[in-house]
Design an enzyme around this catalytic site. Sequence first.
Site, PDB file in Angstrom:
ATOM      1  N   ALA A 257      -0.249  10.946   4.155  1.00  0.00           N
ATOM      2  CA  ALA A 257       0.078  11.139   2.911  1.00  0.00           C
ATOM      3  C   ALA A 257       1.089  11.210   1.430  1.00  0.00           C
ATOM      4  CB  ALA A 257      -0.825  12.202   1.930  1.00  0.00           C
ATOM      5  N   ALA A 258       2.672  10.929   2.350  1.00  0.00           N
ATOM      6  CA  ALA A 258       3.410  10.894   1.322  1.00  0.00           C
ATOM      7  C   ALA A 258       3.155   9.608   0.268  1.00  0.00           C
ATOM      8  CB  ALA A 258       4.923  11.296   2.029  1.00  0.00           C
ATOM      9  N   GLY A 259       3.099   8.336   1.384  1.00  0.00           N
ATOM     10  CA  GLY A 259       2.615   7.348   0.357  1.00  0.00           C
ATOM     11  C   GLY A 259       1.661   7.530  -0.875  1.00  0.00           C
ATOM     12  N   ASP A 260       0.524   8.337  -0.213  1.00  0.00           N
ATOM     13  CA  ASP A 260      -0.514   8.701  -1.181  1.00  0.00           C
ATOM     14  C   ASP A 260       0.307   9.389  -2.718  1.00  0.00           C
ATOM     15  OD1 ASP A 260      -1.615   7.427   0.916  1.00  0.00           O
ATOM     16  OD2 ASP A 260      -3.036   8.958   1.383  1.00  0.00           O
TER      17      ASP A 260
HETATM   18  O1  RIB Z   1      -2.146   7.856   3.638  1.00  0.00           O
HETATM   19  C1  RIB Z   1      -2.507   9.404   4.079  1.00  0.00           C
HETATM   20  C2  RIB Z   1      -4.588   8.984   5.327  1.00  0.00           C
HETATM   21  O2  RIB Z   1      -3.865   8.090   6.365  1.00  0.00           O
HETATM   22  C3  RIB Z   1      -5.294  10.013   6.087  1.00  0.00           C
HETATM   23  O3  RIB Z   1      -5.921  11.370   4.408  1.00  0.00           O
HETATM   24  C4  RIB Z   1      -5.976   9.463   6.473  1.00  0.00           C
HETATM   25  O4  RIB Z   1      -7.305  10.404   6.194  1.00  0.00           O
HETATM   26  C5  RIB Z   1      -6.194   7.999   6.891  1.00  0.00           C
HETATM   27  O5  RIB Z   1      -6.760   7.616   5.235  1.00  0.00           O
END
Ligand code: RIB
Length: 315
Positions: A257-260
């Site tokens: 989730a670093a990119g998110d």
């Molecule tokens: O980018 C991380 C996410 O990728 C995770 O939370 C997982 O659910 C996938 O969608």
Amino acid sequence: MSVPQVIVLGSINVDLVVRSPRLPRAGETVLGGEFMQAGGGKGANQAVAAARLSQQPVAFIAAVGTDDFGRSSIKQLRAENLHTQHIRMLDGHATGVALIVVGENGENQITVASGANAQLTPADIAAIDDSVFASAKVFVACLESPLETVIAGLRRAKAAGLRTVLNPAPACAEIKDAEILKLVDVLTPNETEAELLTGWNVQEDLEDAVIACDQLRQKGVGQVIITRGASGCILRDESREASWLPAYEVQAVDTTAAGDCFTGALATALAEGRDLRSAARWAIAASAISVTRAGAMPSLPTRAEVECFLADRSL
Ligand code: RIB
């Protein structure tokens, strides 16, 4: 009650995570460590990051099943200050699930069963009231929702005058020649995604990364930020010079989730009127914090945490 400035269209998953001494090879069983279940999905992570960092509500367009995972996800997202009325609950479809293995150095391997996420349609975008788009500033999407739905969302956002941000994850070659890139103001690929979209290996050489960015801009993208994990990011806008923005040195525990987090933070900063460079710097700080913690959604920092992190580093 304040009105969302950021709209996110994306996925909701429940993440089932095992820490492991290393990532398994095909056919191999590795005995791992502790199990953790947490909220995830790239879209949900981006929306929660934006809400925690902006301290404002965020409108979230997504789909879950009518199962326990779906119900608990909606409850959790509502508690995070997300407007959840555009999350569809679909009978007969399971809520998305991600199986995640995290290795010793924080690297990960993820497989997603999309479930209800794959059922979100352009009609769901059309059903949203004009007022939601009229009052927002930034629209964010990723590629864990069907492509035609992402395109419908970007189109609607552009028509309403919003700035559009696309995180092209997971990597999808289909978008390389598609109309979609013309609808994107800011594209945030990581190195793998940038290479898939352009054919240029952007890991070694800054010049190659700049060529890749320019290729994407020639296809209609406004501005490009290639995220490079511990190596920071490369930013290409209308100015003549490309910029390399370094990352902060931190001890990575889990890079999931670093990119998110980066994309959610970028959207927040852009909605607050920062320019692209300053928004990217803020997003680098937010994602630096996220990699020091386990899990996807649990790792996303608040605004106060980012301010404290930056203050510590400016002493
Ligand atoms: O980018 C991380 C996410 O990728 C995770 O939370 C997982 O659910 C996938 O969608």
